[in-house]
Design a protein around this motif. Structure first.
Motif, PDB file in Angstrom:
ATOM      1  N   UNK A   1       0.738  -1.242   0.035  1.00 24.58           N
ATOM      2  CA  UNK A   1       0.001  -0.131  -0.268  1.00 24.58           C
ATOM      3  C   UNK A   1       0.715   1.253   0.112  1.00 24.58           C
ATOM      4  N   UNK A   2       1.842   1.320   0.917  1.00 21.26           N
ATOM      5  CA  UNK A   2       2.837   2.437   0.919  1.00 21.26           C
ATOM      6  C   UNK A   2       3.583   2.561  -0.548  1.00 21.26           C
ATOM      7  N   UNK A   3       4.016   1.448  -0.921  1.00 18.35           N
ATOM      8  CA  UNK A   3       4.646   1.531  -2.306  1.00 18.35           C
ATOM      9  C   UNK A   3       3.604   2.299  -3.181  1.00 18.35           C
ATOM     10  N   UNK A   4       2.427   1.596  -3.489  1.00 17.44           N
ATOM     11  CA  UNK A   4       1.720   2.372  -4.450  1.00 17.44           C
ATOM     12  C   UNK A   4       1.470   3.782  -4.208  1.00 17.44           C
ATOM     13  N   UNK A   5       1.234   4.216  -2.867  1.00 19.65           N
ATOM     14  CA  UNK A   5       1.120   5.624  -2.621  1.00 19.65           C
ATOM     15  C   UNK A   5       2.435   6.531  -3.160  1.00 19.65           C
ATOM     16  N   UNK A   6       3.511   5.783  -2.543  1.00 18.22           N
ATOM     17  CA  UNK A   6       4.684   6.681  -3.097  1.00 18.22           C
ATOM     18  C   UNK A   6       5.006   6.379  -4.745  1.00 18.22           C
ATOM     19  N   UNK A   7       4.866   5.402  -5.242  1.00 15.96           N
ATOM     20  CA  UNK A   7       4.974   5.312  -6.411  1.00 15.96           C
ATOM     21  C   UNK A   7       4.139   6.297  -7.539  1.00 15.96           C
ATOM     22  N   UNK A   8       2.781   6.285  -6.987  1.00 13.92           N
ATOM     23  CA  UNK A   8       2.026   7.205  -7.675  1.00 13.92           C
ATOM     24  C   UNK A   8       2.298   8.705  -7.578  1.00 13.92           C
ATOM     25  N   UNK A   9       2.863   9.310  -6.435  1.00 10.89           N
ATOM     26  CA  UNK A   9       3.305  10.365  -6.191  1.00 10.89           C
ATOM     27  C   UNK A   9       4.574  10.770  -6.831  1.00 10.89           C
ATOM     28  N   UNK A  10       5.354   9.635  -7.252  1.00 10.92           N
ATOM     29  CA  UNK A  10       6.728   9.990  -7.979  1.00 10.92           C
ATOM     30  C   UNK A  10       6.162  10.126  -9.321  1.00 10.92           C
ATOM     31  N   UNK A  11       5.223   9.342  -9.876  1.00 11.09           N
ATOM     32  CA  UNK A  11       4.793   9.502 -11.151  1.00 11.09           C
ATOM     33  C   UNK A  11       4.237  10.785 -11.439  1.00 11.09           C
ATOM     34  N   UNK A  12       3.448  11.581 -10.408  1.00  6.96           N
ATOM     35  CA  UNK A  12       2.943  12.801 -10.489  1.00  6.96           C
ATOM     36  C   UNK A  12       3.998  13.877 -10.570  1.00  6.96           C
ATOM     37  N   UNK A  13       5.163  13.555  -9.851  1.00  3.62           N
ATOM     38  CA  UNK A  13       6.204  14.654  -9.579  1.00  3.62           C
ATOM     39  C   UNK A  13       7.105  14.621 -10.944  1.00  3.62           C
ATOM     40  N   UNK A  14       6.959  13.181 -11.546  1.00  2.42           N
ATOM     41  CA  UNK A  14       7.925  13.320 -12.967  1.00  2.42           C
ATOM     42  C   UNK A  14       7.126  14.161 -14.038  1.00  2.42           C
ATOM     43  N   UNK A  15       5.931  13.961 -14.024  1.00  4.54           N
ATOM     44  CA  UNK A  15       5.023  14.528 -15.070  1.00  4.54           C
ATOM     45  C   UNK A  15       5.086  16.081 -14.831  1.00  4.54           C
ATOM     46  N   UNK A  16       5.195  16.493 -13.692  1.00  2.81           N
ATOM     47  CA  UNK A  16       5.394  17.941 -13.632  1.00  2.81           C
ATOM     48  C   UNK A  16       6.517  18.481 -14.085  1.00  2.81           C
TER      49      UNK A  16
END
Length: 467
Positions: free
Chosen positions: A143-158
């Protein structure tokens, strides 16, 4: 000592659209959000309303000594103004002016917390040791991995969005990213701030070579997100200066530290990606743009369950794992001690072995290790340590050994205790009091002697004791 250009730059702030002079009421309606060595960020409530907010970034020095601080403010205002119409991940700049007499820029208020705070909250329960027994790593839960990975995707897209607009950030850190909720879901809104060091590219061909700095910084940001630890040496982690200290001036931890820390927390595919972005030697570099990185992270997010199932027994790389209960580098000493114990059955089988060496070399560990090996055999293995703090106590180590011995005899029951009492009395006869005076613990087995030893001179008493 102030240059003409410096005075003109100061005048630019005074000619802003928001008046420099503020009433006491307006001043009281602001809250300090963040304070660093050079700047302070306030949340200002417009017209006294809680619903209308502005972010005000103000210099801490009313008259800064050099043009650089003013130039950074002007640059942040110009870049933010340009990007806000092209990028959803950048807040708009409203005005350059003064705040309570200090040079300031007024910016759109963005609800959320910095990525630094978000990382601390994600890893607040991860302060215990990262490695479990046997050397297997304790990976972040799904669950934590999914949260961090989703946030990492959003930061990279930004960051990719900012690059597509022709801008390089040049100072990407967790403190320069704001994370906001989107309807309470795990998917978070990302806003990139701190554009004082940003640079505008003239052509799209400049983005890839000059954007490498943002790629390296993104790797450091992802490292901290996945591990909860900074990838930089401690001297470079002073939060008071971190906003103004660009990442290129910081010193990374050793390569071995980075690899072992990452692989203890996340599966190897993620670790390789992060190390790749950080430019670690020996890792093939295959990403030419942040857009490629965002695509790779998104693909990993889609295959997360498969990646985690293949990494259940992953061992952290670059770390030394020692088997529990095994001594290393002491084979010779162990064999000598075990050999001495093995000769006990021979005539005159009682043995006393002295183990000597400098403090901390492992003398006690060797003795305890041998004691464990002999526990199942019919051997009374007793030991005592010559402690430097017990030098004033005569024969302190032998006293400790005898005390251990008497306790082990008593634990074997009344019959064994009675047999041992008779054996001691038969061997020592009437002089048993000589021993019990020095080793009172023997009274637990033989009882208190009915007679006390005859008082004699010290030399004679010493000879009698030796006899």
């Amino acid at each position: 000592g102030v240059s003409i250009s410096h005075i003109r730059k100061m005048e630019n702030f005074k000619s802003g659209s928001i008046a420099a002079e503020e009433s006491t009421e307006q001043r009281e309606s602001c809250t300090v959000i963040h304070e660093s060595f050079l700047t302070t960020v306030y949340c200002v409530h417009g017209n006294g309303s809680e619903d209308i907010k502005l972010a005000v970034k103000s210099l801490n020095d009313m008259y800064p000594d050099n043009d650089d601080q003013i130039s950074r403010f002007e640059n942040e205002f110009a870049i933010s103004s340009q990007l806000s119409s092209q990028c959803n991940s950048v807040r708009s700049a409203i005005s350059m002016s003064e705040f309570d007499g200090f040079p300031a820029i007024y910016l759109q208020w963005v609800t959320g917390i910095t990525l630094s705070r978000r990382i601390r909250s994600l890893h607040k329960k991860e302060d215990s040791a990262h490695l479990s027994e046997g050397g297997c790593s304790t990976l972040i839960c799904k669950q934590d991995m999914k949260i961090i990975l989703q946030l990492a995707c959003n930061i990279s897209k930004a960051i990719a969005e900012i690059h597509c607009a022709g801008v390089i950030h040049n100072n990407l850190t967790p403190s320069n990213i704001i994370v906001g909720d989107i309807n309470g879901s795990d998917n978070k809104q990302v806003t990139v701030i701190g554009l004082g060091s940003a640079s505008l590219m003239q052509t799209s061909s400049e983005i890839v070579p000059k954007g490498e700095k943002d790629v390296l910084s993104l790797g450091s940001v992802l490292f901290e997100m996945f591990t909860g630890k900074s990838p930089f040496k401690e001297d470079d982690n002073n939060e008071l200066f971190c906003d103004e200290k660009e990442s290129e001036t910081k010193t990374l931890l050793s390569q071995n530290q980075l690899i072992s820390t990452l692989t203890a927390r996340i599966p190897l595919p993620f670790a390789k990606l992060v190390l790749n972005l950080m430019g670690i030697e020996g890792i093939a570099h295959c990403y030419t743009s942040v857009e490629d990185i965002a695509g790779e992270l998104n693909q990993m997010l889609s295959n997360l369950e498969c990646i985690l199932s293949n990494s259940a027994d992953q061992t952290a790389l670059g770390s030394l794992h020692f088997l529990k209960g095994k001594l290393y580098g002491q084979d010779y000493n162990l064999s000598k001690l075990l050999d001495a114990c093995g000769r006990i059955d021979a005539p005159g089988g009682s043995k006393m072995v002295l183990v000597s060496g400098y403090s901390g070399v492992g003398k006690s560990s060797i003795v305890e290790h041998v004691k464990g090996k002999l526990k199942r055999k019919e051997v009374h293995f007793i030991s005592g340590k010559f402690d430097q703090l017990q030098q004033a106590t005569p024969l302190s180590a032998i006293y400790v050994a005898f005390n251990e011995y008497t306790n082990s005899i008593i634990q074997q029951g009344p019959q064994t205790t009675l047999e041992m009492k008779q054996a001691i009395i038969d061997a020592i006869n009437t002089d048993v009091g000589v021993l019990t005076e020095v080793f009172p613990c023997l009274c637990k087995i033989i009882g208190k002697p009915t007679t006390t030893p005859i008082e004699i001179t010290s030399v004679a008493a010493q000879n009698r004791f030796k006899f």
